[in-house]
Design an enzyme around this catalytic site. Structure first.
Site, short mmCIF file in Angstrom:
data_model
loop_
_atom_site.label_atom_id
_atom_site.label_comp_id
_atom_site.label_asym_id
_atom_site.label_seq_id
_atom_site.Cartn_x
_atom_site.Cartn_y
_atom_site.Cartn_z
N SER A 1 0.84 -1.20 0.00
CA SER A 1 0.00 0.00 0.00
C SER A 1 0.87 1.25 0.00
O SER A 1 1.69 1.43 -0.90
CB SER A 1 -0.96 -0.05 1.18
OG SER A 1 -1.98 0.90 1.07
N LYS B 1 4.26 2.27 -2.39
CA LYS B 1 4.63 3.53 -3.03
C LYS B 1 6.06 3.91 -2.61
O LYS B 1 6.87 4.37 -3.42
CB LYS B 1 3.66 4.64 -2.63
CG LYS B 1 2.18 4.38 -2.89
CD LYS B 1 1.33 5.56 -2.45
CE LYS B 1 -0.10 5.20 -2.08
NZ LYS B 1 -0.88 4.58 -3.12
N TRP C 1 -9.91 -0.10 -5.45
CA TRP C 1 -9.37 1.22 -5.11
C TRP C 1 -7.97 1.40 -5.68
O TRP C 1 -7.60 2.46 -6.18
CB TRP C 1 -9.38 1.37 -3.60
CG TRP C 1 -9.20 2.76 -3.04
CD1 TRP C 1 -8.22 3.16 -2.18
CD2 TRP C 1 -10.03 3.91 -3.23
NE1 TRP C 1 -8.38 4.48 -1.84
CE2 TRP C 1 -9.49 4.96 -2.48
CE3 TRP C 1 -11.19 4.14 -4.00
CZ2 TRP C 1 -10.06 6.25 -2.45
CZ3 TRP C 1 -11.75 5.42 -3.96
CH2 TRP C 1 -11.19 6.45 -3.20
N HIS D 1 -7.28 -6.01 -0.16
CA HIS D 1 -6.07 -5.19 0.00
C HIS D 1 -5.31 -5.67 1.23
O HIS D 1 -5.72 -5.42 2.37
CB HIS D 1 -6.52 -3.74 0.17
CG HIS D 1 -5.42 -2.73 0.20
ND1 HIS D 1 -4.74 -2.33 -0.93
CD2 HIS D 1 -4.90 -2.01 1.22
CE1 HIS D 1 -3.86 -1.40 -0.61
NE2 HIS D 1 -3.92 -1.20 0.71
#
Length: 375
Positions: free
Chosen positions: A212, A216, A303, A353
């Site tokens: 998540s 990044k 998402w 997720h």
């Protein structure tokens, strides 16, 4: 521009191999000497910001060693990585398990964005988020650190953490100053500084893993620091592995509104204006080339947008091909059909997720395949 189809719609992306003057990059040498730096600078200026320094001059390591952990299969090292700056001192508390049967060992480093209970150094609590025992069984060292050691995950006007230590409080904060994602990525490089000093670690085969917001971070750290031999993005989504143009689910405006501290101020200019970005996330993935890259998604994670993550890797593939390496092509593969043949790995896990044991097993499979002649 590069044309792709995303969610059934045509999307035009910036061509990573076209320089600002319109000339095309056709060799790996041209990419390394000219184009790579241009792309990196675009990301610093428009999204992640620029760290004010690299390795601090006073960086030091203090290590506590506990042998015969995990039923005698591993040695634990608790490493305090400390540094100081004009605004005070800081430290990263690295947890490292090294397999006793493999020396020097390749290493997986997790950027933990879910709290200390996920990476219990005593191993009284075992979480699938960091299955250290399984890494040891497969011959890998298992390392982890908390992103919060570097910077709190909240908007604090950049007064705490490494921003408070290294930023000049007497000067206005530039629009391209480093955000929190860049601060966490800076910390990953300091962990790498330590690993290079540890004779039990094969520092030429270190994988950086993030989930998540940690994903990044891993991508940005891998782009800035070429010492990471494998970069793993797990469900990193918007402003991570997923394309901004044509993406569904989370958009740039959602991130900048909900997490205004993650990126630089310039990024906010592109809220609801993705097509005006001078770059897109496939070019971030291209900055990892020719090193190994792994993009993972989850089937129920709309998402993050698994298709936008996959197509981003497809669009980064021409840069890998400069080295004669295979990347990704075609359409989104079925769930739990890992793609491990090329230098860019990929899978979609069934479920939500998360970072699970299934994901970790695939990352180790990929490393086994590509590092087997080097271990």
């Amino acid at each position: 521009m590069t044309n792709i189809v995303l969610h059934g719609q045509p999307v035009q992306l910036p061509d990573p191999l076209t320089r600002p003057d319109g000339t095309k990059v056709t060799t790996a040498a041209q990419w390394k000497t000219t184009r790579r730096g241009e792309v990196l600078e675009l990301f610093r200026a428009n999204i992640y910001g620029r760290a004010p320094l690299g390795r601090p001059a006073d960086l030091k390591f203090e290590t506590q060693v506990t042998p015969n952990m995990m039923d005698g299969k591993a040695t634990r090292k608790l490493v305090k990585i400390s540094y100081s700056g004009p605004g005070g001192a800081g430290a990263i508390n690295l947890i490292l398990f090294v397999p006793n049967a493999v020396k020097p060992a390749p290493c997986f480093v997790l950027i933990d964005n879910r709290g200390a209970d996920q990476i219990d150094a005593a191993r009284e609590k075992k979480s699938p988020f960091w299955p250290a025992e399984q890494l040891i069984e497969r011959g890998y060292a298992a390392a982890a650190f908390l992103n919060s050691d570097l910077d709190p995950d909240k908007f604090d006007n950049f007064k705490d953490g490494v921003h408070g230590i290294f930023d000049d409080p007497h000067k206005p904060r530039p629009a391209d100053a480093w955000g929190t994602i860049a601060a966490w990525a800076w910390g990953a490089s300091r962990v790498m500084d330590y690993l290079e000093t540890d004779a039990a670690i094969d520092a030429s085969h270190v994988a950086l893993v993030g989930h998540s917001r940690g994903g990044k971070t891993a991508l940005w750290a891998g782009a800035e620091d070429e010492r990471f031999a494998l970069v793993v993005s797990n469900d990193s989504g918007a402003s991570g592995a997923a394309l901004a143009r044509g993406k569904v689910g989370e958009h740039i405006s959602n991130i900048n509104q909900n997490f205004p501290h993650w990126f630089n101020e310039n990024y906010k200019k592109f809220n609801e204006r993705e097509n005006e970005l001078p770059l897109d996330q496939h070019e971030l993935l291209a900055l990892i080339a020719p090193r190994l890259l792994y993009i993972a998604s989850a089937s129920d994670d709309a998402w993050a947008d698994p298709e936008a993550e996959f197509k981003s890797a497809v669009a980064a593939t021409p840069v890998y091909e400069l080295w004669g390496l295979k990347g990704l092509s075609g359409e989104l593969p079925p769930v739990e059909t890992p793609l491990h043949e090329g230098a860019i790995g990929h899978h979609i896990r069934n479920g939500k997720h998360d970072l699970t044991e299934y994901d970790w097993a695939r990352y180790m499979d990929f490393a086994d395949k590509h590092w087997q002649t080097k271990r």
